[in-house]
Design an enzyme around this catalytic site. Sequence first.
Site, PDB file in Angstrom:
ATOM      1  NE  ARG A   1      33.982 -21.227  19.585  1.00 40.77           N
ATOM      2  CZ  ARG A   1      34.921 -20.300  19.469  1.00 40.77           C
ATOM      3  NH1 ARG A   1      35.125 -19.705  18.319  1.00 40.77           N
ATOM      4  NH2 ARG A   1      35.660 -19.979  20.491  1.00 40.77           N
TER       5      ARG A   1
ATOM      6  CG  HIS B   1      27.585 -15.631  22.383  1.00 44.19           C
ATOM      7  ND1 HIS B   1      28.254 -14.981  23.398  1.00 44.19           N
ATOM      8  CD2 HIS B   1      28.523 -15.987  21.484  1.00 44.19           C
ATOM      9  CE1 HIS B   1      29.539 -14.944  23.108  1.00 44.19           C
ATOM     10  NE2 HIS B   1      29.738 -15.552  21.952  1.00 44.19           N
TER      11      HIS B   1
ATOM     12  CG  ASN C   1      29.960 -15.970  26.939  1.00 47.23           C
ATOM     13  OD1 ASN C   1      30.483 -16.008  25.830  1.00 47.23           O
ATOM     14  ND2 ASN C   1      28.744 -16.450  27.161  1.00 47.23           N
ATOM     15  CB  THR C   2      27.340 -11.234  26.073  1.00 49.74           C
ATOM     16  OG1 THR C   2      28.275 -10.261  26.534  1.00 49.74           O
ATOM     17  CG2 THR C   2      25.942 -10.636  26.066  1.00 49.74           C
TER      18      THR C   2
ATOM     19  CE  LYS D   1      34.198 -16.286  25.764  1.00 53.58           C
ATOM     20  NZ  LYS D   1      33.128 -16.595  24.821  1.00 53.58           N
TER      21      LYS D   1
ATOM     22  CG  HIS E   1      32.768 -12.852  16.588  1.00 46.89           C
ATOM     23  ND1 HIS E   1      33.496 -13.493  17.548  1.00 46.89           N
ATOM     24  CD2 HIS E   1      33.078 -11.533  16.680  1.00 46.89           C
ATOM     25  CE1 HIS E   1      34.240 -12.587  18.194  1.00 46.89           C
ATOM     26  NE2 HIS E   1      33.991 -11.395  17.684  1.00 46.89           N
ATOM     27  CG  PHE E   2      28.366 -11.312  21.452  1.00 49.23           C
ATOM     28  CD1 PHE E   2      26.983 -11.343  21.439  1.00 49.23           C
ATOM     29  CD2 PHE E   2      28.996 -10.318  22.189  1.00 49.23           C
ATOM     30  CE1 PHE E   2      26.241 -10.411  22.134  1.00 49.23           C
ATOM     31  CE2 PHE E   2      28.282  -9.383  22.889  1.00 49.23           C
ATOM     32  CZ  PHE E   2      26.893  -9.429  22.868  1.00 49.23           C
TER      33      PHE E   2
END
Length: 116
Positions: free
Chosen positions: A4, A9, A40-41, A37, A113-114
Amino acid sequence: MYHRFLRQHVDPEETGGNDTYCNLMMQRRKMTMRQCKRFNTFVHEDIWNIRSICSTTNIQCKNGKMNCHEGVVRVTDCRETGSSRFPNCRYRALASTRHVVIACEGDPQLPVHFDR
Protein backbone atom coordinates in the site's frame (compact mmCIF):
# COMPACT_ATOMS: atom_id res chain seq x y z
CA MET A 1 0.97 -2.30 4.34
CA TYR A 2 4.29 -2.19 2.46
CA HIS A 3 2.54 -2.68 -0.89
CA ARG A 4 0.00 0.00 0.00
CA PHE A 5 2.89 2.35 0.84
CA LEU A 6 4.45 1.61 -2.56
CA ARG A 7 1.15 2.28 -4.38
CA GLN A 8 0.41 5.50 -2.55
CA HIS A 9 3.85 7.06 -2.22
CA VAL A 10 6.59 5.68 -4.48
CA ASP A 11 7.23 6.87 -8.04
CA PRO A 12 10.96 6.53 -8.79
CA GLU A 13 10.60 7.00 -12.56
CA GLU A 14 9.35 10.58 -12.37
CA THR A 15 10.42 13.92 -11.04
CA GLY A 16 6.78 14.96 -10.78
CA GLY A 17 6.23 18.54 -9.86
CA ASN A 18 3.18 19.87 -11.68
CA ASP A 19 -0.59 19.87 -11.21
CA THR A 20 -1.16 17.57 -14.20
CA TYR A 21 1.17 15.01 -12.63
CA CYS A 22 -0.79 15.10 -9.35
CA ASN A 23 -4.19 14.88 -11.03
CA LEU A 24 -3.07 11.88 -13.09
CA MET A 25 -1.20 10.02 -10.35
CA MET A 26 -3.85 10.46 -7.67
CA GLN A 27 -6.37 8.90 -10.05
CA ARG A 28 -4.01 6.23 -11.38
CA ARG A 29 -2.98 5.15 -7.87
CA LYS A 30 -6.64 4.87 -6.81
CA MET A 31 -6.76 7.71 -4.27
CA THR A 32 -9.85 9.29 -5.82
CA MET A 33 -12.12 6.21 -5.85
CA ARG A 34 -14.81 7.03 -3.23
CA GLN A 35 -13.68 10.51 -2.27
CA CYS A 36 -10.80 12.87 -2.98
CA LYS A 37 -7.80 12.17 -0.76
CA ARG A 38 -6.94 15.64 0.53
CA PHE A 39 -3.15 15.35 0.59
CA ASN A 40 -0.55 12.86 -0.63
CA THR A 41 3.20 12.81 -1.13
CA PHE A 42 4.97 10.94 -3.93
CA VAL A 43 8.63 10.09 -3.32
CA HIS A 44 10.88 10.16 -6.38
CA GLU A 45 13.62 7.83 -5.19
CA ASP A 46 14.58 4.23 -5.81
CA ILE A 47 12.80 1.90 -3.36
CA TRP A 48 16.19 0.84 -1.96
CA ASN A 49 16.98 4.47 -1.07
CA ILE A 50 13.60 4.74 0.65
CA ARG A 51 14.08 1.44 2.47
CA SER A 52 17.49 2.62 3.71
CA ILE A 53 15.68 5.35 5.70
CA CYS A 54 14.30 2.52 7.86
CA SER A 55 17.85 1.84 9.11
CA THR A 56 18.27 5.36 10.55
CA THR A 57 17.68 6.19 14.23
CA ASN A 58 14.11 5.73 15.48
CA ILE A 59 12.13 8.89 16.15
CA GLN A 60 8.60 9.46 17.42
CA CYS A 61 5.72 9.32 14.91
CA LYS A 62 2.71 11.65 15.04
CA ASN A 63 0.72 8.84 16.71
CA GLY A 64 3.32 8.54 19.51
CA LYS A 65 4.85 5.25 18.35
CA MET A 66 8.65 5.06 18.11
CA ASN A 67 8.93 3.28 14.74
CA CYS A 68 9.47 6.35 12.56
CA HIS A 69 12.64 7.31 10.71
CA GLU A 70 13.75 10.49 8.97
CA GLY A 71 15.48 11.03 5.65
CA VAL A 72 15.88 13.55 2.83
CA VAL A 73 14.28 12.67 -0.51
CA ARG A 74 12.86 14.27 -3.68
CA VAL A 75 9.07 14.54 -3.42
CA THR A 76 5.96 15.95 -5.01
CA ASP A 77 3.28 16.99 -2.54
CA CYS A 78 -0.23 16.88 -4.02
CA ARG A 79 -2.84 18.98 -2.20
CA GLU A 80 -6.51 18.98 -3.15
CA THR A 81 -7.68 22.38 -4.40
CA GLY A 82 -10.40 24.15 -2.42
CA SER A 83 -12.83 23.96 -5.35
CA SER A 84 -12.24 20.22 -5.95
CA ARG A 85 -15.30 17.96 -5.58
CA PHE A 86 -15.57 14.19 -5.99
CA PRO A 87 -15.54 12.63 -8.59
CA ASN A 88 -13.62 15.52 -10.27
CA CYS A 89 -10.71 15.62 -7.83
CA ARG A 90 -8.14 18.33 -8.63
CA TYR A 91 -4.72 18.85 -7.09
CA ARG A 92 -1.98 21.45 -6.76
CA ALA A 93 1.61 20.20 -6.88
CA LEU A 94 4.69 21.29 -4.99
CA ALA A 95 7.98 19.61 -5.88
CA SER A 96 10.92 19.79 -3.48
CA THR A 97 13.75 17.95 -1.79
CA ARG A 98 12.93 17.78 1.90
CA HIS A 99 13.01 15.86 5.16
CA VAL A 100 10.35 13.18 5.38
CA VAL A 101 9.33 10.87 8.21
CA ILE A 102 8.20 7.32 7.48
CA ALA A 103 7.10 4.49 9.77
CA CYS A 104 8.79 1.13 9.26
CA GLU A 105 7.84 -2.36 10.46
CA GLY A 106 8.91 -5.95 10.10
CA ASP A 107 12.11 -7.90 9.72
CA PRO A 108 13.62 -6.68 7.48
CA GLN A 109 12.32 -3.20 8.22
CA LEU A 110 10.05 -1.95 5.42
CA PRO A 111 8.28 1.40 5.02
CA VAL A 112 4.57 1.07 5.83
CA HIS A 113 3.33 4.62 6.48
CA PHE A 114 4.21 8.13 5.32
CA ASP A 115 4.05 10.12 8.57
CA ARG A 116 5.05 13.62 7.42
